[in-house]
Design an enzyme around this catalytic site. Structure first.
Site, PDB file in Angstrom:
ATOM      1  N   THR A   1      -3.050   5.168  -3.895  1.00  0.00           N
ATOM      2  CA  THR A   1      -1.941   5.916  -3.295  1.00  0.00           C
ATOM      3  C   THR A   1      -0.619   5.632  -4.011  1.00  0.00           C
ATOM      4  O   THR A   1       0.248   6.487  -4.050  1.00  0.00           O
ATOM      5  CB  THR A   1      -1.800   5.548  -1.807  1.00  0.00           C
ATOM      6  OG1 THR A   1      -1.819   4.139  -1.691  1.00  0.00           O
ATOM      7  CG2 THR A   1      -2.920   6.127  -1.008  1.00  0.00           C
ATOM      8  N   THR A   2      -0.478   4.420  -4.571  1.00  0.00           N
ATOM      9  CA  THR A   2       0.758   4.101  -5.299  1.00  0.00           C
ATOM     10  C   THR A   2       0.744   4.795  -6.653  1.00  0.00           C
ATOM     11  O   THR A   2       1.721   5.429  -7.053  1.00  0.00           O
ATOM     12  CB  THR A   2       0.874   2.569  -5.511  1.00  0.00           C
ATOM     13  OG1 THR A   2       0.589   1.931  -4.274  1.00  0.00           O
ATOM     14  CG2 THR A   2       2.244   2.192  -5.980  1.00  0.00           C
TER      15      THR A   2
ATOM     16  N   ASP B   1      -9.005   0.002   2.268  1.00  0.00           N
ATOM     17  CA  ASP B   1      -9.043   0.500   0.889  1.00  0.00           C
ATOM     18  C   ASP B   1     -10.364   0.156   0.220  1.00  0.00           C
ATOM     19  O   ASP B   1     -10.977   0.995  -0.448  1.00  0.00           O
ATOM     20  CB  ASP B   1      -7.889  -0.108   0.068  1.00  0.00           C
ATOM     21  CG  ASP B   1      -6.581   0.627   0.331  1.00  0.00           C
ATOM     22  OD1 ASP B   1      -6.561   1.424   1.282  1.00  0.00           O
ATOM     23  OD2 ASP B   1      -5.598   0.403  -0.391  1.00  0.00           O
TER      24      ASP B   1
ATOM     25  N   ASP C   1       0.865  -1.179   0.000  1.00  0.00           N
ATOM     26  CA  ASP C   1       0.000   0.000   0.000  1.00  0.00           C
ATOM     27  C   ASP C   1       0.908   1.236   0.000  1.00  0.00           C
ATOM     28  O   ASP C   1       1.686   1.439   0.933  1.00  0.00           O
ATOM     29  CB  ASP C   1      -0.869  -0.028   1.268  1.00  0.00           C
ATOM     30  CG  ASP C   1      -1.728   1.217   1.388  1.00  0.00           C
ATOM     31  OD1 ASP C   1      -2.375   1.566   0.402  1.00  0.00           O
ATOM     32  OD2 ASP C   1      -1.731   1.838   2.460  1.00  0.00           O
TER      33      ASP C   1
END
Length: 535
Positions: free
Chosen positions: A102-103, A400, A69
């Site tokens: 987020t990545t 998530d 994550d």
């Protein structure tokens, strides 16, 4: 910093404690900043997509975290460079706002910085690059709305939500049971969602984990799970139709606030004091019984005597329950938290259909389940797993997917995943570039190239030939005019993401493009870095 003039009137700058500071100016500063941003993006690039790798991080006190994550990786990394800290902030704000992607947002920012470096070497002014990026991001966001699709779901048909949560979970360690976890996440969100206001309060969903069992044993409980057991081993382990008194006052005799001293010089006086205390306990327990409570949940501990009395009077009790858990229990059972025994009334009791204590495996670990509540708007997702790291990672994955379900309830537009959106936006931005005269045109083209870096990373991480795969998908999109062709990471045999059921929320993708562009603009505008020397 001060400005001074020499005898010929030429200005020069005096920096306070100059010998202790280093200074980078102009192009050098921009290149140093860009390389710092790129190095952070490079770390995350390999953990993008369903075949992405995981990172193992060890904290100074020896705690190990295994995750892919993006927000968690950057949060745990010890970053000194200020520009790298901006990238950490970037993924954190994506996490707070959207909860997913987020990545991708950091990889996107890294690609934009890489393209900007090439333009700077050609001699294009950084402000012109920043303006070009801003124009390109608007084009891309408009194009996203153009290719997005709305899908309708209601309380009975939640399949589209489940499919989208499965897309999020497929890039995590837990992807082998993504179907069941996605269903759990969607059921939890639907239980607490206010569909009329299109709002979801994720605080009402408690995620609890316990080491042991296997991942498939993860379950959704319409109620609350508390990691506590009954205060006395002989109290009943199961209570049906429980009436719960939720207390924040201790089962102890009151202590005066002032300093005091009691002189006891005879046995009679000691007996009197003891009887007084006993009467006090008696009154407390009796008060709870009179109101009709069949279970007491208390924030503080009990005296042994109180515990014995509660056991004697057949009133099961739980002690040391945390404040957040008390609030959730109060919400779920429809009870009120009572701060003083004098205020206990039958209306303030919470109601639950079943309260049971459950023990796990051969260990003596026991937990309390409060189920079939009067108001089932607070739910618990109870995760099992082989080790602590697995449970922590599952918690992050569930978080998530809860966020994705919440975003879809807020705005039910979706775009297709697998890099198809980025390729489609890249084509649209490239086509629009010719309409802009001036140097910005180069920056807009560079933005289109940067968008291609996400599908390229997906292909690379999946073991495919990156450039070959990307150009094949791009030409297929142009030939068939089909913006849903993406990278076939899982080797299903089709590039059409509609058939693979790979969805993402539209607002998540838009946010990614906005945030990445904003941060890159900010980095490009820095042309002077004054920092203390490292000795």
């Amino acid at each position: 910093m001060a400005l001074a003039f020499d005898e010929f009137g030429r200005p020069f700058i005096i920096i306070k404690e100059q010998e202790q500071k280093s200074r980078l100016r102009g192009l050098d500063a921009q290149k140093a900043n860009i390389s710092a941003g790129k190095s952070v993006a490079r770390i995350l690039r390999t953990s993008l997509g369903p075949k992405g790798m995981d990172k193992m991080l060890q904290s100074p006190d020896g705690e190990v975290t295994i995750t892919n994550d993006g927000a968690t990786i950057l949060e745990q990394m010890d970053v000194d460079n200020q520009i790298a800290k901006l990238m950490v902030e970037l993924s954190r704000s994506q996490d707070y706002e959207i909860g997913d992607g987020t990545t991708g947002v950091v990889v996107m920012a890294g690609a934009l910085l890489e393209q900007a470096e090439r333009l700077l070497e050609r001699g294009i002014h950084p402000i012109r690059i920043a303006e070009g990026y801003e124009m390109a991001s608007r084009i891309a966001v408009e194009h996203l709305e153009h290719i997005a699709q709305k899908f309708n779901f209601d309380a009975t048909n939640v399949e589209p939500l489940v499919q989208t949560c499965m897309t999020t979970l497929s890039s995590k360690i837990v992807n082998r049971c993504k179907r069941s976890l996605a269903e759990i996440a969607v059921k939890a969100v639907m239980a607490v969602a206010d569909l009329e206001r299109k709002d979801v309060n994720l605080d009402l969903i408690k995620v609890e984990g316990k080491v042991g069992g296997k991942l498939e044993d993860t379950e959704l409980i319409y109620g609350i799970v508390v990691d506590k057991d009954m205060s006395h081993p002989q109290m009943p382990k199961q209570i049906e139709d429980a009436k719960i008194a939720i207390l924040t006052c201790a089962f102890e005799p009151p202590k005066p606030k002032t300093k005091h001293k009691v002189d006891i010089d005879s046995v009679e006086k000691f007996q009197t004091l003891r009887k007084q205390e006993q009467k006090y306990f008696d009154d407390m327990v009796q008060k709870c019984k009179d109101v009709g409570a069949t279970l007491v949940i208390c924030q503080w501990g009990f005296d042994d005597e109180a515990n014995h009395l509660l056991m004697h009077r057949n009133l099961p009790a739980v002690r040391w329950v945390g404040g957040v858990e008390l609030e959730l229990i109060a919400i779920a059972t429809g009870g009120r938290i009572v701060p003083r025994f004098q205020e206990l009334t039958p209306e303030k009791l919470g109601k639950a259909g079943l309260v049971r204590e459950k023990s796990f495996g051969t260990t003596k670990d026991r937990m309390l389940y409060i189920e079939h509540c009067a108001n089932s708007r607070a739910v618990t997702i109870f995760i099992r797993g082989g080790n602590k790291m697995m449970i922590e990672e599952t918690k992050r994955s569930i978080h998530d997917s809860l966020c994705v379900a919440r975003n879809l309830i807020r705005n039910n537009s979706i775009v297709y995943g697998g890099g198809s959106v980025e390729i489609s936006c890249s084509i649209a931005v490239e086509a629009a570039a010719d309409k802009y005269p001036g140097v910005e045109q180069y920056a807009i083209r560079a933005f289109a190239d940067a968008l291609d870096s996400i599908p390229m990373a997906l292909a690379e991480n999946s073991g495919l030939q990156p450039i070959e795969t990307l150009s094949a998908v791009k030409s297929q999109q142009l030939k068939e005019n089909n913006p849903y062709c993406g990278i076939d990471c899982n080797d299903v045999g089709t590039n059409d993401m509609r058939e693979q059921n790979v969805f993402e929320a539209l607002i998540g993708k838009q946010q990614q493009i906005f945030l990445a562009t904003q941060v890159v603009k900010m980095i490009l505008k820095i042309d002077d870095v004054i920092s203390p020397n490292v000795y």
